[in-house]
Design an enzyme around this catalytic site. Structure first.
Site, PDB file in Angstrom:
ATOM      1  N   ASP A   1      -9.234  49.638   8.205  1.00 38.99           N
ATOM      2  CA  ASP A   1      -9.531  51.244   8.391  1.00 38.99           C
ATOM      3  C   ASP A   1      -8.959  52.080   7.263  1.00 38.99           C
ATOM      4  OD1 ASP A   1     -11.435  51.274  10.450  1.00 38.99           O
ATOM      5  OD2 ASP A   1      -9.921  50.760  11.862  1.00 38.99           O
TER       6      ASP A   1
ATOM      7  N   HIS B   1       3.358  47.130   5.476  1.00 39.94           N
ATOM      8  CA  HIS B   1       2.769  47.645   6.414  1.00 39.94           C
ATOM      9  C   HIS B   1       2.881  46.946   7.730  1.00 39.94           C
ATOM     10  CE1 HIS B   1      -0.271  50.445   8.476  1.00 39.94           C
ATOM     11  NE2 HIS B   1       0.211  51.445   7.427  1.00 39.94           N
TER      12      HIS B   1
ATOM     13  N   GLU C   1     -17.175  50.909  15.748  1.00 40.83           N
ATOM     14  CA  GLU C   1     -15.946  50.986  16.251  1.00 40.83           C
ATOM     15  C   GLU C   1     -16.182  51.734  17.551  1.00 40.83           C
ATOM     16  OE1 GLU C   1     -12.549  51.893  14.038  1.00 40.83           O
ATOM     17  OE2 GLU C   1     -12.770  50.087  12.820  1.00 40.83           O
TER      18      GLU C   1
END
Length: 549
Positions: A179, A115, A300
């Protein structure tokens, strides 16, 4: 390409050859036969090919299909390795790293979920280790004699989603998350691992009790691999170097992560703001609470375009898009708006108490009262919320596209300037992707870890998670040019990159600042020949590392 020069340790070739030969000869009945090479197509030297061909591994080393190892989430940079190791034991990794130490220029990169954005987990003409084949999750609900708190031992190649599933069976969970959960444990711990819980518990790297690490050094000769168990009290320099160390000091084999009791349900809230200063003040108030009865479990914030775009406009804020329409948006709203996302965990038996508590906690916030949206979901559903987005975008062919993401840490003193110069000037209606912005408490980060953050007590994570869509919006080059403009603004605001990408030693030195010389010292200690993680573009193999400027 410029590169920082590495220190060449005193030669111990004879001892190395003896150790590697002995290691290669350690074959058990479960070992697979050596890898086979086609010397006409192998991009390594004949000596390197022969050496690697002599390894006896429980897993296997492939030199025929390296396409996936040359691709990452960013879809921007492709650095093809010479081969890919699929280990089935720690010995496979140790053997490879030790053998790489004998080579003149062979490098090794550990790859989890892949990623990374700019090829950080790639190894041009080197060997990529596919960490997903070396799994293992062991939950200890009561701890043990040495560690009397709940913990989980998770292999570096395991995904956080699988760690969550395993720990929830015991009613437990790690307390700090990212997340997106389809990331590897080793990959996030090599950076930091942040989300809406970071203000309270620190990043994932602040919640690790112990690591098992394969370094690029050895106790006898500094360029052989070694498996080391380390913690804050045992081999602490290695422990803290690896956490946030961008893969430069060791390959994370196993991480011991602290656990806490998991709630059954969560109250999930989103509230819209049109005024940045009110949005900012409320976020900072929420993360500064010392009374635990007034603290949310997750905080957030997001920037949204003032449009009905279902992906990045105000229509994306409600949990059901039909719950909002253009008439609900204040007429004086500017080109961008903001929303705070909050979560409070509870058990079914306490739902009424939680409702009263949440309402009281929300009463002091200055959001637009008619633009608050609430839902209750399981703790698992909340933590895994991005997966539904992934499935939706994948079905439309919009997931596996280039991602010129830009992740920044911005000092609190600079965040209003960033808002006025970037959000209100450079963000256009065709921006494709979410924009995160939320404050983090510096004192929740362990100062000994390698991760670099601003020097202010509070700083902001700003993530511009842009996607280069195939048929609409700005192209990849245009988006990367925008990133360059933003980085030029950031240079004057004392920002730091999260998932940093730099091309020269000078840029890396500026990134680390006063910590640069210590980073070099640790590199000499744990990977003196720069075997590990070449894709980060920090150090180069077999060069003399300058210790002064």
């Amino acid at each position: 390409m410029e590169c920082t020069f590495m220190f060449n340790a005193a030669s111990c070739t004879l001892l190395l050859m003896f150790l590697v030969a002995r290691w290669a000869g350690r074959q058990t009945s479960g070992d697979s036969p050596p890898a086979t090479f086609n010397l006409d197509t192998c991009r390594l030297s004949s000596t390197q090919c022969s050496t690697l061909n002599s390894l006896h591994l429980r897993g296997h080393l492939s030199f025929h299909n390296t396409t996936e190892a040359a691709r990452d989430w960013g879809r921007i940079k492709r650095l093809a390795p010479a081969g890919v190791l699929y280990p089935e034991s720690v010995d496979d990794i140790v053997s490879l790293v030790r053998t790489a130490g004998l080579s003149r220029n062979l490098t090794v990169a550990a790859k989890g979920r892949g990623h990374s954005i700019n090829g950080q987990a790639q190894a041009l003409d080197g060997i990529v280790i596919e960490m997903s084949t070396l799994g293992g999750i062991k939950v200890m609900p009561q701890g043990d004699a040495d560690c009397q708190v709940p913990y989980v031992d998770a292999a570096g190649g395991e995904l956080w989603i699988d760690v969550l599933k395993a720990t929830l069976k015991e009613g437990l969970a790690p307390r700090s998350w990212t997340d997106y959960l389809y990331l590897s444990v080793g990959g996030t711990l090599s950076n930091a691992g942040i989300s809406g819980q970071t203000f309270r518990y620190g990043p994932e790297i602040s919640n690790v009790l112990q690591l098992e690490v394969v370094t690029g050094s050895h106790m006898w000769c500094s360029y052989q691999g070694e498996l080391v168990i380390c913690s804050p009290s045992k081999q602490p320099e290695l422990f803290f170097a690896v956490l946030g160390g961008l893969g430069q000091f060791g390959i994370i084999i196993t991480a011991r992560i602290i656990l806490e009791r998991a709630p059954q349900q969560v109250r999930w809230i989103r509230a819209i703001y049109t005024d940045f200063q009110s949005f900012r003040r409320d976020q900072e108030m929420l993360i500064s609470q010392t009374d635990m009865t007034k603290v949310f479990d997750y905080v957030e914030g997001f920037v949204i375009i003032n449009s009905d775009n279902p992906y990045n406009g105000w229509k994306s804020v409600p949990f059901s898009p039909e719950h909002i329409n253009n008439s609900m948006i204040p007429k004086d709203a500017g080109s961008v708006m903001y929303y705070i996302e909050l979560m409070k965990g509870f058990d079914f038996i306490n739902i009424h108490v939680t409702e009263q508590k949440v309402e009281k906690m929300l009463s002091s916030l200055n959001y637009i009262r008619s633009l608050r949206f609430t839902t209750d979901v399981s703790y698992f559903q909340f933590l895994n919320r991005i997966h539904d987005v992934e499935l939706s975008l994948s079905s439309q062919g919009l997931w596996d596209v280039p991602h010129p993401w830009l992740n920044l840490f911005i000092p609190r003193s600079s965040i209003s300037v960033f808002d006025s110069q970037v959000f209100k000037q450079l963000i256009s209606r065709d921006f494709s992707g979410p924009i995160l912005i939320y404050p983090i408490n510096q004192d929740k980060w362990d100062k000994h870890a390698s991760a670099v953050i601003p020097e202010e007590r509070v700083f902001y994570l700003v993530a511009l998670l842009r996607n280069a869509l195939p048929s609409s919006g700005p192209g990849l080059k245009s988006q990367m040019d925008d990133n360059s403009k933003i980085l030029r603004i950031c240079h004057d605001l004392n920002c730091k990159q999260y998932f940093p990408t730099y091309n020269t030693p000078k840029q890396w030195e500026q990134h680390f600042g006063s910590r640069w010389q210590n980073f070099i010292r640790l590199k000499k200690m744990f990977d003196p020949h720069a075997i590990l993680s070449p894709g980060q573009n920090i150090f180069c193999r077999n060069q003399i590392l300058a210790t002064s400027r």
